[in-house]
Design an enzyme around this catalytic site. Structure first.
Site, mmCIF file in Angstrom:
data_model
loop_
_atom_site.group_PDB
_atom_site.id
_atom_site.type_symbol
_atom_site.label_atom_id
_atom_site.label_comp_id
_atom_site.label_asym_id
_atom_site.label_seq_id
_atom_site.Cartn_x
_atom_site.Cartn_y
_atom_site.Cartn_z
ATOM 1 N N ASP A 121 -6.178 -0.300 0.624
ATOM 2 C CA ASP A 121 -6.273 -0.379 2.077
ATOM 3 C C ASP A 121 -7.539 -1.152 2.422
ATOM 4 O O ASP A 121 -8.168 -1.773 1.562
ATOM 5 C CB ASP A 121 -6.267 1.017 2.698
ATOM 6 C CG ASP A 121 -7.469 1.849 2.277
ATOM 7 O OD1 ASP A 121 -8.298 1.357 1.478
ATOM 8 O OD2 ASP A 121 -7.581 3.000 2.749
ATOM 9 N N LYS A 138 0.835 -1.211 0.000
ATOM 10 C CA LYS A 138 0.000 0.000 0.000
ATOM 11 C C LYS A 138 0.868 1.259 0.000
ATOM 12 O O LYS A 138 0.658 2.171 -0.804
ATOM 13 C CB LYS A 138 -0.932 0.011 1.220
ATOM 14 C CG LYS A 138 -1.869 1.224 1.243
ATOM 15 C CD LYS A 138 -2.746 1.238 2.481
ATOM 16 C CE LYS A 138 -1.989 1.730 3.687
ATOM 17 N NZ LYS A 138 -2.847 1.973 4.861
#
Length: 272
Positions: free
Chosen positions: A198, A180
């Site tokens: 996420d 991420k």
């Protein structure tokens, strides 16, 4: 300059600490320059150090700012922060300069002082520094993340010369950087295509029925294969805001959802 009296020079440099002593030193250096160098300021550190009152910091400052030559100005901030970060282990500013010359890529030498002086005056102060814990206090697990950030900074200096990589695979080699964060860096920092997945992106992509995955990493790979590249960068921003306000983890607001007619509501057991 020699036409001025010590008092006149004191007036000019009054805001500087020890201005009276420094005014006398300046006049002495001016006389030295005339007698030994014909009034010309040398562009080499060794020659500058032969002038009484000129130390290594000042000599480096002259060659970098005056002549654009590589040099590292090490003052108390640079010495303190370089050691505090763990980038060098030295006892004196001169040792710090030599260690930095051996370790820091030359292209960063000139800007290093400006960067660390401003940082040292405002954040990494000598006493009661406003360390990263304070800067990222609103973030969850801020103490752990502060340690990770410092580790990444050291890693970047040692392995990438202080430059943040612009490739995901290189970023993932930094301890504490996951997919991420790596995607966030390449998209926001370099404008390259990437998908930041996420918890919101993972949940909503599956809830809509657009992908069928078990983990955020699987979701990223599925989106890379399915979502047109022109939507990659904005996808995270869109779904994070949507996930915080409408498509919440528990009891999503399906009654007010603008895309409820298109949503398969996968895994939704109760809603508002």
């Amino acid at each position: 300059m020699l036409a001025l009296s010590p008092r006149q020079i004191e007036t000019l440099i009054y805001p500087v600490g020890f201005y009276r002593t420094k005014a006398r030193v300046i006049l002495g250096i001016c006389r030295d320059l005339l007698e030994r160098f014909g009034g010309r300021v040398p562009d080499e550190i060794d020659a500058l150090l032969r002038l009484k009152g000129v130390g290594r910091k000042t000599a480096n400052l002259v060659v970098t700012m005056g002549y654009g030559k590589p040099g590292i100005c090490v003052d108390t901030h640079v010495h303190r922060i370089s050691n505090r970060l763990g980038y060098v282990r030295t006892r004196t500013p001169e040792e710090t300069e030599m260690a930095l010359r051996a370790k820091l890529p030359k292209r960063y030498w000139i800007g290093y002082n400006d960067l660390l002086v401003a940082f040292g005056q405002n954040v990494c102060t000598p006493i009661s520094p406003r360390c990263f814990e304070t800067l990222i206090y609103p973030v969850g697990f801020y103490r752990t993340k502060a340690r990770v950030i410092l580790g990444i900074c050291r890693d970047l200096l040692e392995r990438f010369g202080g430059r943040v990589p612009d490739e995901i695979d290189a970023l993932l080699r930094l301890k504490g950087v996951g997919r991420k964060t790596a995607n966030l860096v390449v998209t926001m920092g370099y404008g390259k295509p990437g998908i930041c997945v996420d918890t919101h992106v993972h949940r909503i992509s599956n809830r809509l029925g657009y992908v069928r995955t078990r983990t955020p990493e699987e979701t990223e790979m599925a989106l890379r294969a399915k979502l047109p590249k022109r939507y990659w960068i904005g996808y995270n921003d869109l779904l994070v805001a949507f996930g915080q306000n409408v498509c919440t983890p528990i009891s999503p607001r399906c009654s007010t959802c603008p895309v409820r007619a298109l949503c398969r509501r996968v895994g939704v057991k109760s809603s508002r």
